[in-house]
Design a protein around this motif. Structure first.
Motif, PDB file in Angstrom:
ATOM      1  N   VAL A 173       3.209   4.734  12.487  1.00 63.34           N
ATOM      2  CA  VAL A 173       1.698   5.408  12.337  1.00 63.34           C
ATOM      3  C   VAL A 173       1.409   6.590  13.056  1.00 63.34           C
ATOM      4  O   VAL A 173       2.104   6.871  14.101  1.00 63.34           O
ATOM      5  CB  VAL A 173       0.404   4.108  12.880  1.00 63.34           C
ATOM      6  CG1 VAL A 173       0.302   3.151  12.582  1.00 63.34           C
ATOM      7  CG2 VAL A 173       1.034   4.015  14.370  1.00 63.34           C
ATOM      8  N   ASP A 174       1.108   7.579  13.420  1.00 61.74           N
ATOM      9  CA  ASP A 174       0.150   9.045  13.608  1.00 61.74           C
ATOM     10  C   ASP A 174      -0.649   8.664  14.579  1.00 61.74           C
ATOM     11  O   ASP A 174      -0.713   7.653  15.258  1.00 61.74           O
ATOM     12  CB  ASP A 174      -0.326   9.974  13.065  1.00 61.74           C
ATOM     13  CG  ASP A 174      -1.290   9.487  12.447  1.00 61.74           C
ATOM     14  OD1 ASP A 174      -2.657   8.676  13.344  1.00 61.74           O
ATOM     15  OD2 ASP A 174      -1.772  10.313  12.189  1.00 61.74           O
ATOM     16  N   ARG A 175      -0.730   9.777  15.598  1.00 62.76           N
ATOM     17  CA  ARG A 175      -1.718   9.403  16.638  1.00 62.76           C
ATOM     18  C   ARG A 175      -2.697   8.844  17.020  1.00 62.76           C
ATOM     19  O   ARG A 175      -3.431   7.749  17.734  1.00 62.76           O
ATOM     20  CB  ARG A 175      -1.988  10.741  16.970  1.00 62.76           C
ATOM     21  CG  ARG A 175      -2.665  11.375  18.800  1.00 62.76           C
ATOM     22  CD  ARG A 175      -2.642  12.437  18.761  1.00 62.76           C
ATOM     23  NE  ARG A 175      -3.830  12.990  20.086  1.00 62.76           N
ATOM     24  CZ  ARG A 175      -5.395  12.934  19.741  1.00 62.76           C
ATOM     25  NH1 ARG A 175      -5.949  12.588  18.735  1.00 62.76           N
ATOM     26  NH2 ARG A 175      -6.255  12.749  20.521  1.00 62.76           N
ATOM     27  N   THR A 176      -3.179   9.221  15.676  1.00 62.07           N
ATOM     28  CA  THR A 176      -4.503   8.465  15.539  1.00 62.07           C
ATOM     29  C   THR A 176      -4.662   6.587  14.813  1.00 62.07           C
ATOM     30  O   THR A 176      -5.404   6.465  14.469  1.00 62.07           O
ATOM     31  CB  THR A 176      -5.227   8.911  14.626  1.00 62.07           C
ATOM     32  OG1 THR A 176      -5.335   9.486  13.074  1.00 62.07           O
ATOM     33  CG2 THR A 176      -6.035  10.363  15.121  1.00 62.07           C
ATOM     34  N   GLN A 177      -3.531   6.055  14.782  1.00 60.31           N
ATOM     35  CA  GLN A 177      -2.840   5.306  13.956  1.00 60.31           C
ATOM     36  C   GLN A 177      -2.920   5.189  12.714  1.00 60.31           C
ATOM     37  O   GLN A 177      -2.773   4.103  11.677  1.00 60.31           O
ATOM     38  CB  GLN A 177      -3.815   3.891  14.067  1.00 60.31           C
ATOM     39  CG  GLN A 177      -3.305   3.602  16.004  1.00 60.31           C
ATOM     40  CD  GLN A 177      -3.082   3.452  16.569  1.00 60.31           C
ATOM     41  OE1 GLN A 177      -2.117   3.447  17.699  1.00 60.31           O
ATOM     42  NE2 GLN A 177      -1.884   1.947  15.499  1.00 60.31           N
ATOM     43  N   THR A 202      -1.397   5.857   9.110  1.00 58.93           N
ATOM     44  CA  THR A 202      -0.104   5.480   8.438  1.00 58.93           C
ATOM     45  C   THR A 202       0.135   6.195   7.637  1.00 58.93           C
ATOM     46  O   THR A 202      -0.355   7.410   7.507  1.00 58.93           O
ATOM     47  CB  THR A 202       0.140   4.023   7.415  1.00 58.93           C
ATOM     48  OG1 THR A 202      -0.462   3.855   6.486  1.00 58.93           O
ATOM     49  CG2 THR A 202      -0.713   2.802   8.449  1.00 58.93           C
ATOM     50  N   THR A 203       1.412   6.622   6.450  1.00 62.21           N
ATOM     51  CA  THR A 203       2.165   7.180   6.144  1.00 62.21           C
ATOM     52  C   THR A 203       0.905   7.526   4.644  1.00 62.21           C
ATOM     53  O   THR A 203       1.242   8.687   3.574  1.00 62.21           O
ATOM     54  CB  THR A 203       3.305   7.147   5.469  1.00 62.21           C
ATOM     55  OG1 THR A 203       3.511   5.946   4.695  1.00 62.21           O
ATOM     56  CG2 THR A 203       4.307   7.313   6.717  1.00 62.21           C
ATOM     57  N   VAL A 204      -0.174   7.137   4.488  1.00 63.07           N
ATOM     58  CA  VAL A 204      -0.511   6.536   3.172  1.00 63.07           C
ATOM     59  C   VAL A 204      -2.060   7.145   4.095  1.00 63.07           C
ATOM     60  O   VAL A 204      -2.798   6.264   4.671  1.00 63.07           O
ATOM     61  CB  VAL A 204      -0.969   5.104   2.186  1.00 63.07           C
ATOM     62  CG1 VAL A 204      -1.775   5.691   1.076  1.00 63.07           C
ATOM     63  CG2 VAL A 204       0.281   4.359   2.311  1.00 63.07           C
ATOM     64  N   ASP A 205      -2.740   7.925   3.347  1.00 60.72           N
ATOM     65  CA  ASP A 205      -3.859   8.561   3.986  1.00 60.72           C
ATOM     66  C   ASP A 205      -5.447   8.164   3.586  1.00 60.72           C
ATOM     67  O   ASP A 205      -5.082   7.105   2.463  1.00 60.72           O
ATOM     68  CB  ASP A 205      -4.368   9.702   2.581  1.00 60.72           C
ATOM     69  CG  ASP A 205      -5.334  10.584   3.544  1.00 60.72           C
ATOM     70  OD1 ASP A 205      -5.966  11.026   4.380  1.00 60.72           O
ATOM     71  OD2 ASP A 205      -6.361  10.898   2.148  1.00 60.72           O
ATOM     72  N   GLY A 206      -6.033   7.742   4.528  1.00 58.14           N
ATOM     73  CA  GLY A 206      -6.839   6.296   4.978  1.00 58.14           C
ATOM     74  C   GLY A 206      -6.497   4.814   5.303  1.00 58.14           C
ATOM     75  O   GLY A 206      -7.235   3.802   5.322  1.00 58.14           O
ATOM     76  N   ALA A 242       0.564  -1.120  -0.043  1.00 57.05           N
ATOM     77  CA  ALA A 242      -0.044   0.234   0.082  1.00 57.05           C
ATOM     78  C   ALA A 242       0.738   1.190   0.116  1.00 57.05           C
ATOM     79  O   ALA A 242      -0.270   2.384  -0.107  1.00 57.05           O
ATOM     80  CB  ALA A 242      -1.429   0.006   0.632  1.00 57.05           C
ATOM     81  N   GLY A 243       2.110   0.571   0.364  1.00 51.66           N
ATOM     82  CA  GLY A 243       3.409   2.400   0.321  1.00 51.66           C
ATOM     83  C   GLY A 243       3.241   2.925   1.412  1.00 51.66           C
ATOM     84  O   GLY A 243       3.953   3.702   1.784  1.00 51.66           O
ATOM     85  N   CYS A 244       2.720   1.992   2.374  1.00 52.61           N
ATOM     86  CA  CYS A 244       2.989   2.498   3.968  1.00 52.61           C
ATOM     87  C   CYS A 244       4.749   2.480   4.111  1.00 52.61           C
ATOM     88  O   CYS A 244       5.204   1.043   4.076  1.00 52.61           O
ATOM     89  CB  CYS A 244       2.446   1.988   5.286  1.00 52.61           C
ATOM     90  SG  CYS A 244       0.952   1.955   4.568  1.00 52.61           S
TER      91      CYS A 244
END
Length: 445
Positions: free
Chosen positions: A287-291, A293-297, A276-278
């Motif tokens: 992942v960020d604060r909301t889990q 990834t670096t891929v939107d959605g 997926a490109g993560c």
């Protein structure tokens, strides 16, 4: 219109994501290769609590906004269209249906599998991973042998030993490779923070009582360094190891066994995330604060973001499911996730992988079991200036190119050869050529 969330994986992380995505009003499709939910952790659990948990899972999966697709293998991800390609049906059977899904948000909860470090004789029949031994004991009520040694690193060895005892096996001993001083330092650091994890202390006490009742010794600072036998394992050699896992000469001891299960923690299964490109950090999905990834959605939860056990996986899944549904995760969910992650960090500190384990290996020790690549072949290829890079290493030795596609030997090969790359595979799960050529349902003839 409510968002359509697809969750890949129905273990603790995936089920928690499902629960909170439904609470936030999303439509959810849950995919898993297994026929029943729960993953390895909830595989035929024992006791009344497990029965209630299974009932809870069934109610979630029967929710009118949930589609439960067991026996589903996601084999590719189209980044341009954000489209999942999957097959439905038994993986060892014919006639699997080829389908696609284009969700509004995707939660990856693909989990992890056992990490087992190679040692002379580990390819013999009768040598099992800790997870396989527990799966047979919990799922099939089958003991891997009559006289079994459990060894490796990490607290997962304890429930494995308990499962084996429950199905009638004699457990010779449980060996933790890390010395007592290492384990104690990891768990005793900032002890006031353990108050949030009293349930885990209760579990530990139960395992200790079970081992004591069956007179099973628990020996820290000792490891299996060789398995011996012709047709199958007949005996194993253990030795005392230092904090870096180097062998203490003269401490070798031989045990007669008919099976041994060995586990050195877990490694994530990030193949779909990579497709997926993560971006990965140290092999785990960033992942960020909301889990997210670096891929939107695309969100990730559970062992693919860091090995932390079922409680941590569920805490991350709750945050991911809520965010994937388009809602802001409640502060209580974030706090629970952060507490669980702190426990996971303590776990990693108490049960690390020592850097000197390669001293157990010999020239002829097989590292890649699929292709029978030996330690000698691997190190010679890695040192050949004419074949630099991990791709050339694979082509030169075949390590990681067998049926398991590096899932078993990948981390070991990377560590031995100093590489950390995870390449995007257009096909992330095994698929038959006929299935690859088949028409996707819904596409025009």
């Amino acid at each position: 219109m409510s968002r359509h969330v697809v969750i890949v994986g129905a273990g603790p992380a995936g089920l928690a994501a499902l629960e909170h995505a439904l609470r936030a009003g999303a439509r959810v499709t849950v995919l898993d290769q297994a026929e029943s939910p729960g993953g390895q952790y909830h595989r035929m659990p024992l006791g009344a609590d497990a029965t209630r948990r299974q009932g809870f899972d069934r109610r979630l999966l029967a929710h009118p906004r949930c589609q439960w697709w067991p026996g589903s293998t996601v084999w590719a991800f189209d980044r341009v269209e954000s489209r999942l390609h999957l097959l439905r049906g038994q993986s060892d059977g014919g006639g699997r249906r080829r389908l696609t899904l284009v969700p509004d948000a995707l939660v990856l909860a693909t989990g992890a599998h056992d990490r087992t470090l190679p040692f002379p004789g580990w390819e013999l029949p009768g040598v099992y991973t800790a997870g396989a031994a527990q799966a047979l004991a919990k799922g099939e009520r089958v003991a891997i042998g009559e006289r079994v040694l459990v060894a490796g690193a990490g607290p997962f060895l304890l429930p494995v030993a308990e499962s084996l005892l429950r199905v009638g096996a004699e457990v010779v001993a449980v060996l933790e490779a890390n010395p007592f001083a290492t384990v104690r330092k990891g768990w005793s650091s900032r002890p006031w923070r353990l108050a949030a994890h009293v349930g885990k202390a209760g579990e530990l006490a139960r395992y200790a009582a079970t081992l004591a009742r069956h007179r099973v010794p628990y020996r820290p600072g000792r490891a299996v360094i060789e398995a011996r036998g012709t047709d199958r394992v007949r005996e194993v050699v253990t030795a005392k190891v230092r904090a870096d896992w180097s062998i203490v000469p003269g401490t070798e001891r031989t045990h007669e066994v008919d099976a041994v299960c060995v586990g050195h923690g877990f490694v994530p299964q990030p193949e779909l995330a990579v497709a997926a490109g993560c971006v990965l950090d140290g092999g785990f999905v960033r992942v960020d604060r909301t889990q997210q990834t670096t891929v939107d959605g695309v969100f990730a939860a559970g062992e693919i973001t860091g090995i932390g056990g079922a409680i941590t996986a569920a805490a991350e899944g709750a945050v991911a499911g809520c965010a994937a549904a388009g809602a802001e995760p409640a502060p209580a969910l974030i706090r629970a996730r952060d507490r669980a992650r702190a426990f996971a960090e303590r776990l990693a500190t108490a049960h690390p992988i020592g850097s000197a384990w390669r001293g157990w290996l010999r020239e002829e020790t097989i590292v890649c079991r699929c292709e029978e690549t030996t330690y000698g072949e691997l190190t010679r290829a890695a040192g050949d200036p004419a074949c630099p890079g991990s791709h050339a290493l694979k082509l030169g030795t075949r390590a990681g190119l067998g049926p398991c596609q590096g899932r078993m030997c990948g981390p070991t090969v990377s560590e031995l050869c100093g590489g950390t790359e995870r390449h995007h595979r257009p096909v992330v799960q095994p698929i038959r050529l006929g299935e690859l050529a088949a028409r996707t349902e819904g596409e025009p003839e």
